[in-house]
Motif scaffolding. Sequence first.
Motif, PDB file in Angstrom:
ATOM      1  N   LEU B 350       0.826  -1.211   0.000  1.00 18.61           N
ATOM      2  CA  LEU B 350       0.000   0.000   0.000  1.00 18.61           C
ATOM      3  C   LEU B 350       0.861   1.263   0.000  1.00 18.61           C
ATOM      4  O   LEU B 350       0.548   2.248  -0.669  1.00 18.61           O
ATOM      5  N   LYS B 351       1.956   1.232   0.756  1.00 17.28           N
ATOM      6  CA  LYS B 351       2.817   2.423   0.850  1.00 17.28           C
ATOM      7  C   LYS B 351       3.497   2.752  -0.480  1.00 17.28           C
ATOM      8  O   LYS B 351       3.933   3.863  -0.701  1.00 17.28           O
ATOM      9  N   ARG B 352       3.635   1.738  -1.314  1.00 20.64           N
ATOM     10  CA  ARG B 352       4.236   1.910  -2.622  1.00 20.64           C
ATOM     11  C   ARG B 352       3.288   2.656  -3.575  1.00 20.64           C
ATOM     12  O   ARG B 352       3.705   3.212  -4.580  1.00 20.64           O
ATOM     13  N   LYS B 353       2.000   2.661  -3.230  1.00 15.75           N
ATOM     14  CA  LYS B 353       1.007   3.304  -4.097  1.00 15.75           C
ATOM     15  C   LYS B 353       1.096   4.833  -3.987  1.00 15.75           C
ATOM     16  O   LYS B 353       1.887   5.362  -3.204  1.00 15.75           O
ATOM     17  N   ALA B 354       0.257   5.516  -4.754  1.00 10.22           N
ATOM     18  CA  ALA B 354       0.269   6.979  -4.727  1.00 10.22           C
ATOM     19  C   ALA B 354      -0.454   7.506  -3.490  1.00 10.22           C
ATOM     20  O   ALA B 354      -0.282   8.656  -3.115  1.00 10.22           O
ATOM     21  N   GLY B 355      -1.287   6.669  -2.878  1.00  9.57           N
ATOM     22  CA  GLY B 355      -1.861   7.048  -1.589  1.00  9.57           C
ATOM     23  C   GLY B 355      -3.263   7.595  -1.634  1.00  9.57           C
ATOM     24  O   GLY B 355      -4.063   7.277  -2.512  1.00  9.57           O
ATOM     25  N   ILE B 356      -3.536   8.408  -0.635  1.00  7.75           N
ATOM     26  CA  ILE B 356      -4.881   8.923  -0.358  1.00  7.75           C
ATOM     27  C   ILE B 356      -4.907  10.387  -0.795  1.00  7.75           C
ATOM     28  O   ILE B 356      -3.971  11.124  -0.495  1.00  7.75           O
ATOM     29  N   PRO B 357      -5.977  10.817  -1.469  1.00  9.83           N
ATOM     30  CA  PRO B 357      -6.046  12.233  -1.841  1.00  9.83           C
ATOM     31  C   PRO B 357      -5.924  13.131  -0.601  1.00  9.83           C
ATOM     32  O   PRO B 357      -6.513  12.833   0.435  1.00  9.83           O
ATOM     33  N   VAL B 373     -15.279   4.255 -13.416  1.00 11.67           N
ATOM     34  CA  VAL B 373     -14.549   2.995 -13.279  1.00 11.67           C
ATOM     35  C   VAL B 373     -14.686   2.547 -11.825  1.00 11.67           C
ATOM     36  O   VAL B 373     -14.558   3.367 -10.919  1.00 11.67           O
ATOM     37  N   PRO B 374     -14.984   1.254 -11.598  1.00 12.95           N
ATOM     38  CA  PRO B 374     -15.174   0.814 -10.206  1.00 12.95           C
ATOM     39  C   PRO B 374     -13.898   0.947  -9.366  1.00 12.95           C
ATOM     40  O   PRO B 374     -12.798   0.798  -9.892  1.00 12.95           O
ATOM     41  N   HIS B 375     -14.075   1.237  -8.075  1.00 13.47           N
ATOM     42  CA  HIS B 375     -12.944   1.338  -7.151  1.00 13.47           C
ATOM     43  C   HIS B 375     -12.686  -0.036  -6.542  1.00 13.47           C
ATOM     44  O   HIS B 375     -12.967  -0.281  -5.384  1.00 13.47           O
ATOM     45  N   ASP B 376     -12.149  -0.933  -7.371  1.00 18.53           N
ATOM     46  CA  ASP B 376     -11.955  -2.315  -6.924  1.00 18.53           C
ATOM     47  C   ASP B 376     -10.482  -2.663  -6.794  1.00 18.53           C
ATOM     48  O   ASP B 376     -10.118  -3.812  -6.581  1.00 18.53           O
ATOM     49  N   GLY B 377      -9.617  -1.631  -6.941  1.00 21.85           N
ATOM     50  CA  GLY B 377      -8.182  -1.874  -6.823  1.00 21.85           C
ATOM     51  C   GLY B 377      -7.601  -2.585  -8.027  1.00 21.85           C
ATOM     52  O   GLY B 377      -6.423  -2.933  -8.034  1.00 21.85           O
ATOM     53  N   ASP B 378      -8.397  -2.754  -9.062  1.00 20.16           N
ATOM     54  CA  ASP B 378      -7.998  -3.624 -10.162  1.00 20.16           C
ATOM     55  C   ASP B 378      -8.251  -3.002 -11.532  1.00 20.16           C
ATOM     56  O   ASP B 378      -7.414  -3.088 -12.417  1.00 20.16           O
ATOM     57  N   ASP B 414      -2.822  10.378 -16.555  1.00 25.86           N
ATOM     58  CA  ASP B 414      -2.298   9.198 -15.867  1.00 25.86           C
ATOM     59  C   ASP B 414      -3.387   8.141 -15.784  1.00 25.86           C
ATOM     60  O   ASP B 414      -4.572   8.455 -15.689  1.00 25.86           O
ATOM     61  N   ILE B 415      -2.946   6.895 -15.791  1.00 26.93           N
ATOM     62  CA  ILE B 415      -3.895   5.792 -15.632  1.00 26.93           C
ATOM     63  C   ILE B 415      -3.671   5.183 -14.261  1.00 26.93           C
ATOM     64  O   ILE B 415      -2.527   4.947 -13.848  1.00 26.93           O
ATOM     65  N   GLY B 416      -4.757   4.971 -13.531  1.00 21.66           N
ATOM     66  CA  GLY B 416      -4.614   4.444 -12.174  1.00 21.66           C
ATOM     67  C   GLY B 416      -5.736   3.514 -11.797  1.00 21.66           C
ATOM     68  O   GLY B 416      -6.710   3.330 -12.533  1.00 21.66           O
ATOM     69  N   THR B 417      -5.557   2.912 -10.622  1.00 23.04           N
ATOM     70  CA  THR B 417      -6.640   2.143 -10.002  1.00 23.04           C
ATOM     71  C   THR B 417      -6.877   2.750  -8.618  1.00 23.04           C
ATOM     72  O   THR B 417      -6.000   3.400  -8.059  1.00 23.04           O
ATOM     73  N   ILE B 418      -8.076   2.538  -8.069  1.00 19.75           N
ATOM     74  CA  ILE B 418      -8.383   2.963  -6.703  1.00 19.75           C
ATOM     75  C   ILE B 418      -8.986   1.758  -6.006  1.00 19.75           C
ATOM     76  O   ILE B 418      -9.873   1.104  -6.557  1.00 19.75           O
ATOM     77  N   ASP B 419      -8.484   1.459  -4.803  1.00 20.14           N
ATOM     78  CA  ASP B 419      -9.068   0.319  -4.111  1.00 20.14           C
ATOM     79  C   ASP B 419     -10.232   0.784  -3.229  1.00 20.14           C
ATOM     80  O   ASP B 419     -10.559   1.966  -3.171  1.00 20.14           O
ATOM     81  N   LEU B 424      -4.984   5.242  -4.191  1.00 23.77           N
ATOM     82  CA  LEU B 424      -4.753   5.406  -5.618  1.00 23.77           C
ATOM     83  C   LEU B 424      -3.439   4.745  -5.984  1.00 23.77           C
ATOM     84  O   LEU B 424      -2.447   4.873  -5.256  1.00 23.77           O
ATOM     85  N   ASP B 425      -3.414   4.039  -7.095  1.00 24.85           N
ATOM     86  CA  ASP B 425      -2.180   3.451  -7.603  1.00 24.85           C
ATOM     87  C   ASP B 425      -2.013   3.926  -9.043  1.00 24.85           C
ATOM     88  O   ASP B 425      -2.964   3.881  -9.820  1.00 24.85           O
ATOM     89  N   ILE B 426      -0.818   4.419  -9.362  1.00 27.38           N
ATOM     90  CA  ILE B 426      -0.583   4.890 -10.719  1.00 27.38           C
ATOM     91  C   ILE B 426      -0.102   3.710 -11.539  1.00 27.38           C
ATOM     92  O   ILE B 426       0.925   3.103 -11.229  1.00 27.38           O
TER      93      ILE B 426
END
Lengths: 540, 540
Positions: B350-357, B373-378, B414-419, B424-426
């Motif tokens: 999780l810490k490797r991700k871009a984090g929390i707004p 896009v769904p916030h499914d981390g995927d 940027d393209i990302g996912t949100i869990d 947020l993950d870039i």
Amino acid sequence: MKDYELTITKFLQRAVDLFSHKEIVSKLSDGSLHRYTYADAYERICQLAHALDDYGLELGDRVSVMAVNHYRHYELYFGPSCSGRSIHTTNHRLPEHHLTEIINEAEDRLLFVDPAFVETAEAVADDLETVEQYVVLDDEVPETSLDPVVDYESFIAGYDTEYDWPELDEEREFALCYTSGTTGLPKGVQYRHRRMFLHTLVHGHVDVFGVSENDTVMPVVPMFHVNGWGFPYSGTFYGSKLVLPGQHTSPEAVADLIAAEDVTVAAAVPTVWIDMDSYLESSESEPLESLDRVLTGGSAPPASLMQKFEEVYEAPIYQGYGMTEASPHLANTFETTQMQDLPDEEGYELKRKAGIPAPGAQIRLRTQDGEPVPHDGDTPGEIHARSPWLTDGYFKRPEANESSFEDGWFKTGDIGTIDEYGYLDIVDRIDDAIKSGGEWISSVELEISLIDADGVGEAAVIAAPHEKWQERPVAFVVTEDDSIDEASLREHLLETFPKWWLPDVFRFVDEIPKTTTQKFNKKDLRDQFIEEEGELPLEQ
Amino acid sequence: MKDYELTITKFLQRAVDLFSHKEIVSKLSDGSLHRYTYADAYERICQLAHALDDYGLELGDRVSVMAVNHYRHYELYFGPSCSGRSIHTTNHRLPEHHLTEIINEAEDRLLFVDPAFVETAEAVADDLETVEQYVVLDDEVPETSLDPVVDYESFIAGYDTEYDWPELDEEREFALCYTSGTTGLPKGVQYRHRRMFLHTLVHGHVDVFGVSENDTVMPVVPMFHVNGWGFPYSGTFYGSKLVLPGQHTSPEAVADLIAAEDVTVAAAVPTVWIDMDSYLESSESEPLESLDRVLTGGSAPPASLMQKFEEVYEAPIYQGYGMTEASPHLANTFETTQMQDLPDEEGYELKRKAGIPAPGAQIRLRTQDGEPVPHDGDTPGEIHARSPWLTDGYFKRPEANESSFEDGWFKTGDIGTIDEYGYLDIVDRIDDAIKSGGEWISSVELEISLIDADGVGEAAVIAAPHEKWQERPVAFVVTEDDSIDEASLREHLLETFPKWWLPDVFRFVDEIPKTTTQKFNKKDLRDQFIEEEGELPLEQ
């Protein structure tokens, strides 16, 4: 419309977007715990907003709320405000004629009231000119003369659990709160979205209160008292777990709730922590283990208490300085680089002060003639304040605005000193300071010193009129020990103050009258003293 | 005019009111340390503002600055902006024709330049249409063809050390910075006072970077690069000691400065910390003892590096996600309640991700057709952002604004996912993502995995045109070890990715070309590959 309006709706949206799983726990009147998540709260806030729409409440209309701290009060912090209305939080302990006047002046259309305060509402209901509907904060309506009346659960039941929040102008009022001045009628302060947004941003600062997602925040301070010092808003924006203690604010109840819910931050006036210390002294348990910091304000806690909380309970007390007009926060103590290098005693001396202005807040000192006062830690002056979250003026009080604002600065009526490093110390209220022969004597400093004397329980010092010196101090003292007499107190005070600062009269009393917000009612004391004694004679 | 305008002048005033004794330390080009206080800096900033008045610079006029991080650059952060002008920070590593274009477009009237970059300025001077005066950031003018030219010390000498700062509209531009896009011309972003005020308030948050009076802050990131990530401003507002490393940004120099000045917070791109790790591996000393936290951004650091900094160097790395358009901050990692309960490995994931707004920032994901896009981390989607400190549009680029903004949201590219918890993950840049048969393959994820393989130094993955699949990945790899070959890398990648994600071609190269901001220059790589290979054939 700006591309991003600074509104409190953003707090709510952030909580539900990012922290929907975090909890809000309320201790209800029957002592049971109610717990739900931000996601649950959000659905009911949406329902409440729909109910207000359906009722016909217009943009900008106000609702009264007369309640202690619990989840329904929390919902009222957002439902009306985020849909463009305003919430007028009222203090049920106000004199009835004050309650009537402020609700009428605010033109509140609905009144939300706790079952416990229904009697208070009934007592004023006949004089309320604009209230059309009472809503009891419960799932049923008690026996009452209030009319028309509905229970809160029925009021919001059945509405959609989503709501399309409007884009509001950031200068729109979201809440109204009256100051409970000891003299004259309460004056209303309109809180605007932008200002609370900025106030809340500052609450998260590591050098302010550092409110964090990691925290469990418990505002013991009433939510009707200056936005609950802002904690319901900052807790929401930062995704903290919130704990709302209802009317359960005794030391034992507060300690139990801290232990049960792992509270890390608790905010309350100093008397709560003084009483807590006494309670813990007589208790075997260690209920404050989770507590990381204690936030207090309203008046300065004794340095001994601050030391004890830091060293014994490991929950340091941070002082805040503020006021209704400032939302309330203006300044606070924190451990600066400089303090880390000081011996303990000097460090606590600084921590006892009002602290450093928060980022964005500005403080200046002025003489009664408006001249600048040096920042030497010694020369007192009236505290003027500016900040982007301070009010832009009293509600419907042009004459008060005339006298309270100068060049964009708010004249607080507090007297303080500022040292070379910017630490503000509150010395007195202008109304309470004693003007003796052209000099100011601080009633507050005398009180603090008197309370420090062994065997003294409470002490209040007032300004009595004097035929030569204009005013002279008179002390009212509650003793816990028969050995205390005037001579011993004079000796004690002389260790700290010059002879001319010493009260001309010491009165030993059983108790000191208090205002509804538990401050000493110096106005009553003074009026009574003058009635009995008149002007003090020359030879005193 | 509002009763309180949110301007960066407030930062300067707070520093000089409350923290005038705190230091700003600069490492100069000759390796010596220059140190002075906020009080000293303030006097020279006032002199600079007077000098600009005297020069005849009008409200709203711009000055160029081409300099590394030092105290004179710091003075230029405030003198022009607080007196109503704007500072255009330029990256001396830009191609000359870019420098010329942006300085002409910004209509800069003065150009402040480090002695080390005088040659760069000379190379473009003939093409600068609006620059009237060069000021060399030194106490003497070197041999130069720049004309007219004066040294900075002479420019500000003799002026009053107090200045009556104007009340500025909070939406006024205080700075201008160009994005260094890898494709096309740089685009200018106008920074406005209000936005930097809000950005800076967020820097002090305990859940963001927690910049404090207690900190010693060192922006290694250049001050010409997106406001030095905002640290010169937040350090000033919060009264931190500031350390400016000049051009001394090698691991050894940074480590020495951290040790010498007890730096607690250092901010730099990941490569600095990767190099620092290698340096420390070969060094006997423990120079990071004072370091409390490392702030990084621009691209994701390897999880192994994050773990090492946290566990070995005891200076955890916090990721920030942002961009020039956002001042730059949008999101960051911090240890949430939820992460405390996770096993180490998942925590670092999780810490490797871009984090929390950050509080106030909002993030959403959209498909290429604009659908949620769904916030499914995927599921990946384009990252759209809103925040009260994000730009309201590019400078003089109406067509870019048209394509980059939608309903008040900025389309980041940027393209990302949100869990489900909002992390947020870039995943990629839209420009870099590989569109293979209607699916996206992430070049960034492939690169991270390749770098993780033993013996791989650097790796860049590009999208090569393909006659059937539209695009297919091609990998460029720098090896440190002769045993690495395509077969071993394919085997390594297959541990993580499906077969169709694997690059069609592996190229082993001596180095990977970089842009001026040290990012892989994938555009050059791609152009060259296509020139050499054309479209990839079906059977690859």
